[in-house]
Scaffold this motif. Structure first.
Motif, mmCIF file in Angstrom:
data_model
loop_
_atom_site.group_PDB
_atom_site.id
_atom_site.type_symbol
_atom_site.label_atom_id
_atom_site.label_comp_id
_atom_site.label_asym_id
_atom_site.label_seq_id
_atom_site.Cartn_x
_atom_site.Cartn_y
_atom_site.Cartn_z
ATOM 1 N N GLU A 120 0.850 -1.189 0.000
ATOM 2 C CA GLU A 120 0.000 0.000 0.000
ATOM 3 C C GLU A 120 0.888 1.242 0.000
ATOM 4 N N ILE A 121 0.332 2.334 -0.499
ATOM 5 C CA ILE A 121 1.065 3.595 -0.524
ATOM 6 C C ILE A 121 0.845 4.309 0.806
ATOM 7 N N TYR A 143 -5.929 1.913 -1.102
ATOM 8 C CA TYR A 143 -5.948 1.604 0.314
ATOM 9 C C TYR A 143 -5.048 2.625 1.005
ATOM 10 N N ASP A 144 -5.374 2.977 2.228
ATOM 11 C CA ASP A 144 -4.750 4.129 2.888
ATOM 12 C C ASP A 144 -3.355 3.904 3.464
ATOM 13 N N GLY A 145 -2.786 2.724 3.311
ATOM 14 C CA GLY A 145 -1.439 2.476 3.815
ATOM 15 C C GLY A 145 -1.397 1.852 5.186
ATOM 16 N N HIS A 169 -9.175 0.108 4.576
ATOM 17 C CA HIS A 169 -9.797 1.430 4.411
ATOM 18 C C HIS A 169 -9.299 2.064 3.117
ATOM 19 N N ARG A 170 -10.249 2.534 2.286
ATOM 20 C CA ARG A 170 -9.898 3.174 1.019
ATOM 21 C C ARG A 170 -9.994 4.689 1.124
ATOM 22 N N VAL A 171 -9.148 5.345 0.335
ATOM 23 C CA VAL A 171 -9.141 6.807 0.256
ATOM 24 C C VAL A 171 -9.045 7.193 -1.220
ATOM 25 N N PRO A 172 -9.440 8.408 -1.560
ATOM 26 C CA PRO A 172 -9.280 8.859 -2.946
ATOM 27 C C PRO A 172 -7.792 8.927 -3.304
#
Length: 186
Positions: A57-58, A119-121, A126-129
């Motif tokens: 994930e980033i 995905y939020d890292g 949890h996903r984010v734009p």
């Protein structure tokens, strides 16, 4: 004939981090495949990452941040795999340049291919734009990145509804994008 870049996992190739695929079963996609219009790529595999591999994930941003050096791609084991993701993105861009591709259909939420969400890292689901590394690099170079499920399903819906299906397919595959929303003729 205009070609499109497509995530290899969407064509059924088992290249995802878990060794699986995210196959899209779609008549329009099948036709484009038969016509030789699809160029499949998995930036992560092209960069030499194994299949299967730890999920990544980033952290601290999105694909643009990784390109700019302000964010990192970290796998679940804590290893920084940013350089592999950058290498894969550059290889996808070379494919687009070689085949004069202006449109890419990529797998959503991937740290490489995600075009609208990531995905939020935190590895909590949890996903984010945001965009993945490959999606961000392609867009920086004028390749329009589409969400796989929306674009092809819309094309099929137009066909079922009797709308101008061919015009929509041409619109997608020729990359005729602007700030205006194209409306099919009814």
């Amino acid at each position: 004939m205009e070609k499109l870049l497509i995530s290899a996992c969407l064509l059924g190739q088992p290249v995802r981090y878990d060794g699986g695929a995210k196959t899209l079963h779609d008549a329009t996609l099948e036709r484009w495949r038969r016509e030789g219009r699809l160029v499949a790529a998995c930036p992560e595999v092209q960069a030499g990452l194994s299949t299967p591999r730890p999920p990544a994930e980033i952290q601290d941003g999105g694909g643009d941040g990784v390109l700019d050096g302000t964010a990192r791609v970290i796998d679940r084991d804590g290893e920084d795999v940013s350089q592999s993701f950058l290498s894969g993105a550059k290889q996808a861009l070379v494919l687009c340049q070689r085949h004069h591709i202006r449109v890419a259909i990529l797998s959503e939420a991937s740290p490489s291919c995600g075009s609208h969400t990531l995905y939020d890292g935190s590895f909590t689901g949890h996903r984010v734009p945001g965009q993945g590394v490959t999606a961000a690099l392609l867009e920086r170079h004028g390749v329009r990145v589409l969400v796989s499920s929306n674009s092809i399903k819309r094309s099929e819906r137009y066909k079922r509804d009797g709308r101008d299906h061919r015009r929509h397919c041409a619109y997608i595959s020729e990359g005729l994008w602007s700030n205006k929303v194209w409306r099919p003729t009814t």
